[in-house]
Design a protein around this motif. Structure first.
Motif, PDB file in Angstrom:
ATOM      1  N   TYR A   1       5.969  -3.721   6.094  1.00  0.00           N
ATOM      2  CA  TYR A   1       4.527  -3.170   6.283  1.00  0.00           C
ATOM      3  C   TYR A   1       3.349  -3.813   5.905  1.00  0.00           C
ATOM      4  CZ  TYR A   1       7.955   0.504   5.370  1.00  0.00           C
ATOM      5  OH  TYR A   1       9.136   1.416   5.634  1.00  0.00           O
ATOM      6  N   ARG A   2       3.842  -5.223   5.702  1.00  0.00           N
ATOM      7  CA  ARG A   2       2.219  -6.129   5.740  1.00  0.00           C
ATOM      8  C   ARG A   2       3.167  -7.463   6.432  1.00  0.00           C
ATOM      9  NH1 ARG A   2      -1.518  -6.342   1.090  1.00  0.00           N
ATOM     10  NH2 ARG A   2      -3.274  -7.599   2.496  1.00  0.00           N
ATOM     11  N   PRO A   3       3.001  -7.355   7.592  1.00  0.00           N
ATOM     12  CA  PRO A   3       3.817  -8.521   8.655  1.00  0.00           C
ATOM     13  C   PRO A   3       3.138  -9.934   8.092  1.00  0.00           C
ATOM     14  CG  PRO A   3       3.449  -6.849   9.851  1.00  0.00           C
ATOM     15  CD  PRO A   3       2.733  -6.344   8.655  1.00  0.00           C
TER      16      PRO A   3
ATOM     17  N   GLU B   1      19.570   3.776  -2.631  1.00  0.00           N
ATOM     18  CA  GLU B   1      18.564   3.386  -1.311  1.00  0.00           C
ATOM     19  C   GLU B   1      18.242   1.865  -1.507  1.00  0.00           C
ATOM     20  OE1 GLU B   1      17.667   4.609   1.611  1.00  0.00           O
ATOM     21  OE2 GLU B   1      19.069   6.405   1.463  1.00  0.00           O
ATOM     22  N   ILE B   2      18.388   1.012  -0.355  1.00  0.00           N
ATOM     23  CA  ILE B   2      17.837  -0.236  -0.371  1.00  0.00           C
ATOM     24  C   ILE B   2      16.429  -0.321   0.306  1.00  0.00           C
ATOM     25  CG2 ILE B   2      18.131  -2.547   0.451  1.00  0.00           C
ATOM     26  CD1 ILE B   2      21.081  -1.979   0.393  1.00  0.00           C
ATOM     27  N   PRO B   3      15.315  -0.486  -0.302  1.00  0.00           N
ATOM     28  CA  PRO B   3      13.946  -0.357   0.274  1.00  0.00           C
ATOM     29  C   PRO B   3      13.813  -1.535   1.249  1.00  0.00           C
ATOM     30  CG  PRO B   3      13.948  -1.436  -1.983  1.00  0.00           C
ATOM     31  CD  PRO B   3      15.205  -1.087  -1.743  1.00  0.00           C
ATOM     32  N   ASP B   4      12.930  -0.990   2.398  1.00  0.00           N
ATOM     33  CA  ASP B   4      12.790  -1.980   3.543  1.00  0.00           C
ATOM     34  C   ASP B   4      12.088  -3.115   2.889  1.00  0.00           C
ATOM     35  OD1 ASP B   4      13.399  -0.182   5.566  1.00  0.00           O
ATOM     36  OD2 ASP B   4      11.630   0.803   5.439  1.00  0.00           O
TER      37      ASP B   4
ATOM     38  N   GLY C   1       0.564  -1.212   0.040  1.00  0.00           N
ATOM     39  CA  GLY C   1      -0.077   0.254   0.017  1.00  0.00           C
ATOM     40  C   GLY C   1       0.921   1.280   0.011  1.00  0.00           C
ATOM     41  N   ARG C   2       2.241   0.943  -0.092  1.00  0.00           N
ATOM     42  CA  ARG C   2       2.943   2.315  -0.347  1.00  0.00           C
ATOM     43  C   ARG C   2       4.013   2.016  -1.285  1.00  0.00           C
ATOM     44  NH1 ARG C   2       7.658   2.289   2.670  1.00  0.00           N
ATOM     45  NH2 ARG C   2       7.466   4.249   3.844  1.00  0.00           N
TER      46      ARG C   2
END
Lengths: 602, 260
Positions: free
Chosen positions: A230-232, A222-225, A203-204
C-alpha cells in the motif's frame, strides 16, 4: 464546572478510555496536569489496589522523553486517580483520522522511531504496556510522540469481573490475548505496536473489518498484506519488519524491541534465529521485488490453504492423467529394463529411455560445450564455456511413488524422520515442523493422491542414497545446468522469455507441488521437465564459487554444503534462472527440496 | 383492555449495595401506532454513575421514541438509542462524578400485530412459548465474539475469566452500533417476552427461567420468583426482570401465524 478531586481543580474533560475518564486539572502548585479517574470496577478490591500501588510506583519511575510521566496516584473515596504529565497536542488516533490517508513518510518514521525508543526503555524496566493503540500515543505540538497509559491495562486485567464497564478495542490486540491460558509478554506489545506502524505508514488498518468477531478472526488467522503493497515507496526493511512483528506465533516475532528497532532500520536481516536446526548462513531472505508482491496471492489461513491446495491437487491430478497418457502414446514404452537400447523418439530430438532400478525416463545429453554461470550475481560468476561428455539425466523429478518403492525395498529412514521433522515455511519464517517428512512434507498434508508429484522433504543424504539404490548418481551442477538451459546459455529452460503460469510452478501461484509431467511447455531444449520451479533439486557438488574446471566440472573436493538448483513453487522468477544456485548442508531437509538422478554414459 | 399483561421486579442482589439497573415501560393512551415500549438497562461505571447511566438511558429512550416521527418503528428505536448514547456521554463529560458511566440497553416495542426490538450490551431478551425458550438478542460481549470468531466453544464461554466484558454499551463511545432489525417478529397468544440483565441470565438457567414462567403464569409473580431464585443462587449482581404476556393478538398476527 467547579469540581475538585484531591488537591486538583478540574478544568475540563479530555475524553475517556476503557479504564476511566481523563480530565485537565490544576495542581495546588499551579501546574497543569492530566488526571485519570479509573472506573471503580477496575479497582474494586483490596488485592487489586495493592497490586496497582506497586505497579504505580514502578510506573512513576519511568522517565523518558517519549513516555507520558506518571506523577501521582491516590485513592479518592471509592475511586482512584492517576495524575499524569499534561501534554498539549493531538492523539495519533485523531491525527490519522484527520489525515484520511498516509502520514508523510518522515512523520510516520519519526513516530515509529520515538515509540520504539520509549517501548524499549519501558521493557528494559520491566513494564509492559498491554494496550497499545493510536489513542494512547500523543503527538505533541513539536511533533514528538509521547506514549500514555503504560501498565494501566494490567491493573484492569487483574481486577474482578463483575459487570465490568471495560471496553476492549480489539483492533490492536495480539492473537494470544484471545486465549486466557496464554501469557502476555513483550512480544504482545510488539504485535500491537506493529499494527499502529502499519496504519501510520500505509494509511489503512492491517485488517479492514469492523465487526469485533471478524477482527478477532483476522488476528487469529489472516496474514496481513505486506505494508509496502500500500506504500510501494517505503523502505523494504520497514515493511518486512512490520510483517514479522505481526506473525501469529509470538515465537516468530522479534524477541524484544531492540531487535524490532534494528530490523526497522535494516540493520539486521529478517532471519529466524529461533530455529536451531538451521544454519543462519544458509537462510537467505527471499528477494521480494515489488512485482513479486503484486503477483503474490493473498496468503490464507492454514485451514483455507489446505482446502485450496486440495482443490488444486484434484485439478492437477486430472491434468496429470492426461499429460501421462499423452507422453506415453508415441515411441518409448515404460517398463523397459536397464539394458534397453537407446531409442530415438523423434528425428533430431535427443534420445530418451527408461533406465535404472526406478525405471525413470532418462534423456541423453549429447557431448559438447555449453555456457555455464551468469554475471547477474557474484555466486553465479563467471560465465564460462564448459565442455561436457555425454551423460544421462532424469527427464522428470523423482516422484513420491518412486521414493516410496525405494523406502519399501531398503527400509531407508530419511534425515527428517531421524530428526523428528523437517523445515517448512510458515508465513515468512522457516520452522522445523514436527512430523514433516517425505510422507507429509509440510507436516500437515499426507502425500496420498500425489504419487506423481516430486518427492520433497528430502536431504542431500536421502537423495544420494536413493540414487545409489537406483544405480545412478546425483547430477553435478554442470550436468544439471546444461540439461536445464541447453547449449546456448538460455536464461530459463524454455528460452529467455519471462516465465508465466503455463511454464512452471513458482511464485506461490499454486502454493504446493505439482505432478512432475505437468509443465510440458516449460521443458528444456533437451526435454527435461521442471528444471525451473516445483521443487529445488540437489546436486552432487559441494558448493564453491569462482572459476570452474573447463571439462566436466564437479565442484570443490570438499565443503560443508551442497548445491541446490531450479527454484521452487514458492520462489519468484529470479530463482527459476538456470544459473541460479543456493546451498544447504547435506542433512538439511525441506519441503521445497527434491531431486532427479543422472549417470555417465553406459 | 391492553393486549398484554406486564410485570417486573428488580433487586440489588446479595452482594451489591446499590442497584444500578433501571427499567420502565410506557403504554400510550392514544392508541397503538407506536405500541408499548419496554426497556431495561444495566448501568455500570463512573464514580457514582452506574445508576445514573441506566436511568438516563431508559428515560431518554422512551421520550425520544415517542417523539420521533420516523415511519418505521426500528428507525425510531435506532434514533432513540443514539440519543440516549449522546446524553450519557455528554453527562459523563461535564460531571466528574459521572465520568466513565455506561449502561446496557434492551428495548422491545409490542403491538398487536408484532414486535420490534433494539439492543446493545449483554442484557437479554427471550421469547418463551409452548415450553420453548429462545434468546432473540445477541450478546455484545467479549466471549460471544470469541465464539463467533471460532476461538472458543459455548461451554468454554461459561467459565471464561472474561465473560463479563461487554463490547457495546450506551455511553462508552460517541459512535454506537445498535442492533435494531427492521423486520418485525410475529407474536402469539400466550407467548411471554422476557427482558433481563446478567444478574438473572448468568445465574438462573434457561430451564429454571422457563419452569418458573409456567409454574406462576402471572408476569408480576414470575418476576418476583425469578429474583428470589437468583438470590438463592447467591445474587452476585443486581437482578432485573421485565415480562410481557401476550393475551390477545391482532388480526394481522392471527393471519400471519396461520400462514406460517
Amino acid at each position: 464546572m467547579e469540581q475538585k478531586i484531591g488537591d486538583y481543580e478540574i478544568i475540563k474533560s479530555l475524553g475517556r478510555g476503557g479504564f476511566g475518564s481523563v480530565w485537565k486539572a490544576t495542581a495546588s502548585s499551579g501546574n497543569i496536569v492530566a488526571l485519570k479517574i479509573l472506573n471503580p470496577q477496575v479497582l474494586d478490591n483490596a488485592r487489586v489496589v495493592k497490586k496497582f500501588f506497586h505497579e504505580a510506583m514502578i510506573l512513576a519511575k519511568l522517565d523518558h522523553p517519549h513516555i507520558c510521566k506518571l506523577l501521582e496516584f491516590f485513592p479518592d473515596g471509592n475511586n482512584y486517580a492517576i495524575v499524569m504529565e499534561y501534554i498539549e497536542g493531538v492523539e495519533l488516533k485523531k491525527l490519522l483520522k484527520d489525515q484520511d490517508g498516509q502520514l508523510p513518510f518522515d512523520q510516520a518514521n519519526k513516530i515509529a522511531k520515538q515509540s520504539l525508543e520509549a517501548f524499549q526503555y519501558a521493557h528494559e524496566n520491566g513494564i509492559l504496556h498491554r494496550d497499545i493503540k493510536p489513542g494512547n500515543i500523543m503527538i505533541g505540538k513539536n511533533g514528538d510522540s509521547k506514549i500514555m497509559d503504560f501498565g494501566i491495562a494490567k491493573i484492569s486485567t487483574t481486577a474482578s469481573h463483575d459487570t465490568a464497564a471495560k471496553m476492549l478495542s480489539v483492533h490492536y490486540v495480539p492473537p494470544e490475548r484471545f486465549d486466557p491460558k496464554k501469557e502476555i509478554d513483550a512480544r504482545s506489545d510488539i504485535y500491537s505496536l506493529a499494527l499502529v506502524f502499519y496504519e501510520i505508514f500505509t494509511g489503512r488498518r492491517a485488517f479492514m473489518v469492523e465487526e469485533t468477531s471478524q477482527i478477532m478472526f483476522c488476528h487469529l488467522n489472516e496474514i496481513p498484506d505486506p505494508p509496502e503493497k500500500y506504500r510501494p515507496d517505503m523502505p523494504h526493511e520497514i515493511s518486512q519488519a512490520i510483517s514479522r512483528a505481526l506473525e501469529k506465533d509470538p515465537d516468530d516475532r522479534f524477541k524484544d524491541f531492540k531487535e524490532f528497532s534494528a530490523a526497522m532500520e535494516g540493520a539486521m536481516p529478517i532471519l529466524d534465529d529461533s530455529t536451531q536446526a538451521v544454519d543462519v548462513e544458509t537462510l537467505k531472505p527471499e528477494p521480494v521485488s515489488e512485482v513479486d508482491i503484486e503477483k503474490k496471492k493473498k496468503k490464507k489461513s492454514p485451514v483455507l490453504m489446505i482446502a485450496s491446495i486440495a482443490v488444486v491437487v484434484i485439478a492437477l491430478l486430472v491434468g496429470g492423467y492426461f499429460a501421462y497418457n499423452m507422453y506415453f502414446l508415441p515411441g518409448t514404452k515404460p517398463g523397459q529394463g536397464p539394458d534397453a537400447t537407446v531409442t530415438q523418439t523423434e528425428p533430431g530430438k535427443p534420445a530418451e529411455f527408461p533406465y535404472g532400478k526406478d525405471k525413470n525416463i532418462m534423456v541423453v545429453i549429447p557431448k559438447g560445450e555449453f555456457e555455464m554461470g551468469s554475471d547477474t550475481y557474484s555466486a553465479e560468476k563467471p560465465v564460462q564455456k564448459i565442455h561436457m561428455d555425454e551423460y544421462y539425466i532424469d527427464k522428470f523429478l523423482v516422484t513420491n511413488a518412486q521414493f516410496q518403492k525405494f523406502v519399501e525395498e531398503t527400509k531407508y529412514v530419511t534425515d527428517a524422520e531421524k530428526a523428528g521433522g523437517g523445515m517448512v515455511r510458515i508465513g515468512r519464517r522457516w520452522k522445523k515442523i514436527k512430523g514433516a517428512t517425505w510422507e507429509m512434507p509440510d507436516g500437515l498434508t499426507p502425500i496420498e493422491g500425489r504419487e506423481d508429484h516430486p518427492v520433497s522433504q528430502v536431504s542431500y543424504n536421502d537423495a544420494s542414497s536413493y540414487c545409489k539404490w537406483a544405480e545412478k548418481d546425483l547430477p553435478t551442477e554442470a550436468q544439471w545446468e546444461k540439461a536445464a538451459r541447453g547449449p546456448d546459455g538460455n536464461e530459463y529452460p524454455w528460452g529467455n522469455q519471462d516465465p508465466d503460469d503455463t511454464m512452471a510452478n513458482f511464485d506461490n501461484l499454486i502454493g504446493a507441488t505439482t505432478p512432475v509431467k505437468y509443465y510440458e511447455k516449460g521443458k528444456s531444449t533437451y526435454g527435461v521437465h521442471d528444471a525451473a520451479g516445483n521443487v529445488y533439486q540437489w546436486c552432487k557438488d559441494w558448493y564453491g564459487t569462482g572459476q570452474r574446471a573447463e571439462k566436466n566440472p564437479s565442484g570443490p573436493a570438499s565443503g560443508k554444503e551442497h548445491v541446490v538448483k531450479g527454484g521452487s513453487f514458492i520462489e519468484g522468477t529470479e530463482s527459476l534462472r538456470s544459473s541460479n544456485r543456493d546451498r544447504y548442508k547435506p542433512d538439511y531437509s525441506s519441503y521445497l527440496f527434491g531431486f532427479r538422478c543422472a549417470c555417465e554414459k553406459k | 383492555m391492553e393486549f398484554v399483561t406486564i410485570g417486573s421486579a428488580t433487586h440489588a442482589g446479595m452482594k451489591r449495595q446499590e442497584n444500578q439497573d433501571y427499567h420502565a415501560w410506557h403504554s400510550p393512551e392514544d392508541g397503538s401506532k407506536k405500541g408499548i415500549l419496554l426497556a431495561l438497562a444495566d448501568g455500570m461505571g463512573g464514580r457514582y454513575g452506574g445508576s445514573t447511566a441506566s436511568k438516563i438511558a431508559v428515560d431518554v429512550l422512551i421520550e425520544t421514541y415517542y417523539k420521533d416521527m420516523s415511519h418505521s418503528i426500528s428507525e425510531s428505536l435506532e434514533k432513540a438509542f443514539q440519543k440516549a448514547n449522546e446524553e450519557v456521554n455528554a453527562r459523563g463529560r461535564t460531571d466528574i462524578n459521572l465520568a466513565g458511566m455506561a449502561s446496557t440497553l434492551t428495548a422491545v416495542v409490542l403491538k398487536p400485530d408484532g414486535m420490534h426490538y433494539a439492543h446493545v450490551g449483554d442484557s437479554r431478551g427471550y421469547i418463551i412459548y409452548k415450553n420453548e425458550i429462545r434468546q432473540f438478542t445477541a450478546d455484545h460481549s467479549f466471549v460471544a465474539d470469541l465464539i463467533k470468531a471460532g476461538q472458543i466453544t459455548e461451554e468454554e464461554a461459561e467459565t471464561h475469566p472474561e465473560k463479563n466484558i461487554i463490547t457495546r454499551a450506551i455511553g462508552l463511545e460517541s459512535e454506537l452500533r445498535v442492533d435494531a432489525p427492521a423486520e418485525p417478529q410475529t407474536i402469539k397468544k400466550d407467548q411471554y417476552i422476557l427482558l433481563c440483565c446478567d444478574g438473572l441470565h448468568g445465574v438462573v438457567s434457561n430451564e429454571g427461567i422457563m419452569s418458573t414462567v409456567y409454574e406462576y403464569k402471572d408476569p408480576e409473580l414470575i418476576c418476583e420468583k425469578l429474583v428470589e431464585k437468583a438470590n438463592e443462587h447467591g445474587g452476585p449482581d443486581n437482578i432485573t426482570v421485565v415480562i410481557a404476556r401476550v393475551d390477545r393478538i391482532g388480526l394481522m398476527s392471527r393471519i400471519m401465524n396461520l400462514v406460517r
